[in-house]
Design an enzyme around this catalytic site. Structure first.
Site, PDB file in Angstrom:
ATOM      1  N   ASP A 260       0.858  -1.179   0.000  1.00 23.14           N
ATOM      2  CA  ASP A 260       0.000   0.000   0.000  1.00 23.14           C
ATOM      3  C   ASP A 260       0.896   1.231   0.000  1.00 23.14           C
ATOM      4  OD1 ASP A 260      -2.479   1.481   0.268  1.00 23.14           O
ATOM      5  OD2 ASP A 260      -1.888   1.873   2.333  1.00 23.14           O
TER       6      ASP A 260
ATOM      7  N   GLU B 280      -2.012  -1.301  -5.904  1.00 19.73           N
ATOM      8  CA  GLU B 280      -3.257  -0.724  -6.404  1.00 19.73           C
ATOM      9  C   GLU B 280      -3.028  -0.219  -7.819  1.00 19.73           C
ATOM     10  OE1 GLU B 280      -5.531   1.439  -2.792  1.00 19.73           O
ATOM     11  OE2 GLU B 280      -3.441   1.979  -3.076  1.00 19.73           O
TER      12      GLU B 280
ATOM     13  N   CYS C 135     -12.257  -4.299   5.709  1.00 21.36           N
ATOM     14  CA  CYS C 135     -11.436  -5.069   6.644  1.00 21.36           C
ATOM     15  C   CYS C 135     -10.927  -6.324   5.934  1.00 21.36           C
ATOM     16  CB  CYS C 135     -12.260  -5.456   7.863  1.00 21.36           C
ATOM     17  SG  CYS C 135     -11.327  -6.439   9.057  1.00 21.36           S
TER      18      CYS C 135
ATOM     19  N   CYS D 254     -11.395  -9.117   6.867  1.00 23.34           N
ATOM     20  CA  CYS D 254     -12.464 -10.122   6.955  1.00 23.34           C
ATOM     21  C   CYS D 254     -13.551  -9.862   5.924  1.00 23.34           C
ATOM     22  CB  CYS D 254     -13.066 -10.157   8.363  1.00 23.34           C
ATOM     23  SG  CYS D 254     -14.165  -8.774   8.719  1.00 23.34           S
TER      24      CYS D 254
ATOM     25  N   CYS E 177     -12.097  -3.259  13.576  1.00 23.13           N
ATOM     26  CA  CYS E 177     -13.261  -3.885  12.949  1.00 23.13           C
ATOM     27  C   CYS E 177     -14.191  -4.416  14.012  1.00 23.13           C
ATOM     28  CB  CYS E 177     -12.807  -5.012  12.028  1.00 23.13           C
ATOM     29  SG  CYS E 177     -14.186  -5.870  11.256  1.00 23.13           S
TER      30      CYS E 177
ATOM     31  N   CYS F 199     -14.827  -8.570  13.225  1.00 22.75           N
ATOM     32  CA  CYS F 199     -13.881  -9.632  13.581  1.00 22.75           C
ATOM     33  C   CYS F 199     -12.910  -9.214  14.679  1.00 22.75           C
ATOM     34  CB  CYS F 199     -13.104 -10.083  12.347  1.00 22.75           C
ATOM     35  SG  CYS F 199     -11.921  -8.852  11.770  1.00 22.75           S
TER      36      CYS F 199
ATOM     37  N   ASP G 206      -2.991   1.418   7.155  1.00 27.27           N
ATOM     38  CA  ASP G 206      -2.330   1.078   5.894  1.00 27.27           C
ATOM     39  C   ASP G 206      -1.926  -0.397   5.838  1.00 27.27           C
ATOM     40  OD1 ASP G 206      -2.643   3.692   5.170  1.00 27.27           O
ATOM     41  OD2 ASP G 206      -0.637   4.300   5.818  1.00 27.27           O
TER      42      ASP G 206
HETATM   43 ZN   LIG Z   1     -12.926  -7.478  10.201  1.00 28.84          ZN
END
Ligand SMILES: [Zn+2]
Length: 371
Positions: free
Chosen positions: A185, A269, A320, A322, A337, A340, A347
């Site tokens: 990233d 990206e 996230c 997840c 999050c 999870c 980052d």
């Molecule tokens: Zn999560």
């Protein structure tokens, strides 16, 4: 050793007159292509003779004598049109030989003949212009620098717009296979954060160099126009810019080398995607810097036989690992999050999401190849 090629595609902004010349070139190449195809078809159908590229190419001077318009096209571009016919026929005879279904090579309509190629020369890039033999200086938007040696140029028409596609040769420097993968990233605070949590800081001299640059800029601004002292200050400013460019390039070479040496799959990206997602504005503004870094990475990855995968950047910082949606402001540096419970540097999580997207893509490609 296999040759490694990367294609760089840039938007062209021809004047109306230049666009007309592009169209004219396409039209003449299409005409030549179809005529060459016709000759080969007839020779094959009537006498089972195959006419080769050399024989067709040798006729060009005679053809030019009866169609003087062709002299307005760079001669290697015309040869390339014949080369395309040659490739089509070689593929056809290959299919015949392998007893595969072999559709006879077909004529191309003007809408399906949308590019011409300079196979060796007759073009150069000068600043923000592409200089084309027989056409002139066409404005080009080089959104990223070209790494490697330019071999061919193809001018292409796509949905009413014009593009220059450079095929660039990479030196082949294959590395032993590596199954490690990493997400990168690129950031505004740190240079980059990796999916394993590693932060790559901007080198310290960046800041010092920026200070130096501002001092040099102020000096120029203070001095009187046309004065000897101002000229000297401008020279200093230019030198400072060049020095910074070199430092930045060195740093980017070092980081891209390290990534390619250590990972078999590298995910980043795709910052060229149109309409970057919200919160990506800052990244798109410093795009030139990332573009230069990604170009180095792409070049090194291709020559080492590594996979570089560019993923859709949309929402990488709002998701996230997840999969849960985790909206946050740009100023919010920590990811938490509620689904999870993952709590980590923003980052770091983005880099993981980038890697996940890339692995998803490579699985798709693999399953398509196996299907
Ligand atoms: Zn999560």
């Amino acid at each position: 050793m296999a040759e490694h090629r990367i294609t760089y595609k840039f938007r062209l902004y021809p004047t109306r007159q230049q666009a007309a010349l592009f169209e004219q070139t396409l039209g003449l190449c299409q005409e030549l292509y179809n005529a060459a195809l016709q000759e080969r078809r007839d020779a094959w159908r009537l006498n089972r003779i195959s006419v080769n590229f050399a024989a067709q190419s040798a006729q060009l001077p005679d053809i030019k004598a009866v169609r003087p318009e062709l002299s307005g096209v760079y001669s290697q571009v015309l040869q390339d049109a014949l080369r395309r016919v040659d490739k089509t026929f070689k593929a056809f005879f290959g299919r015949v030989k392998r007893k595969q279904k072999a559709g006879f090579p077909r004529f191309r309509s003007s809408s399906r003949y949308d590019s011409f190629t300079h196979p060796q020369g007759g073009f150069s890039v000068l600043g923000s212009h592409l200089c084309l033999s027989k056409i002139g200086k066409v404005k080009i938007k080089l959104h990223r620098p070209i790494e490697g040696k330019i071999k061919t140029l193809t001018v292409k028409r796509e949905a009413g717009k014009w593009y220059a596609c450079f095929s660039v040769e990479c030196e082949a420097m294959p590395l032993p296979p590596n199954t490690e993968s990493i997400g990168v990233d690129v950031g505004l605070l740190a240079f980059a954060t990796l999916s394993d949590g590693t932060e790559i800081e901007n080198p310290r001299y960046y800041r010092e160099a920026q200070k130096k640059l501002r001092r040099a800029q102020r000096k120029v601004a203070r001095r009187k126009r046309g004065s000897h002292r101002r000229r000297k200050a401008v020279l200093l400013l230019r030198k400072t810019h060049a020095h910074i460019r070199k430092q930045r390039a060195d740093f980017q070479h070092k980081i891209s080398r390290w990534l390619v040496d250590n990972y078999g799959l590298i995910a980043v990206e795709n910052l060229n995607v149109k309409g970057l997602a919200a919160g990506m504005l800052a990244k798109s503004v410093s795009d030139a810097g990332w573009g230069a870094f990604f170009a180095k990475l792409e070049y090194k990855a291709a020559s080492a036989g590594r996979q570089l995968i560019k993923v859709n950047p949309s929402g990488t910082s709002q998701t996230c690992a997840c999969g849960a949606h985790t909206p946050k402001e740009l100023s919010q540096r920590w990811h938490k999050c509620s689904e999870c419970g993952l709590s980590a540097n923003r980052d770091h999580v983005s880099a993981q999401v980038i890697l996940q997207r890339a692995l998803g893509l490579s699985v798709q490609v693999l399953s398509q190849a196996l299907a």
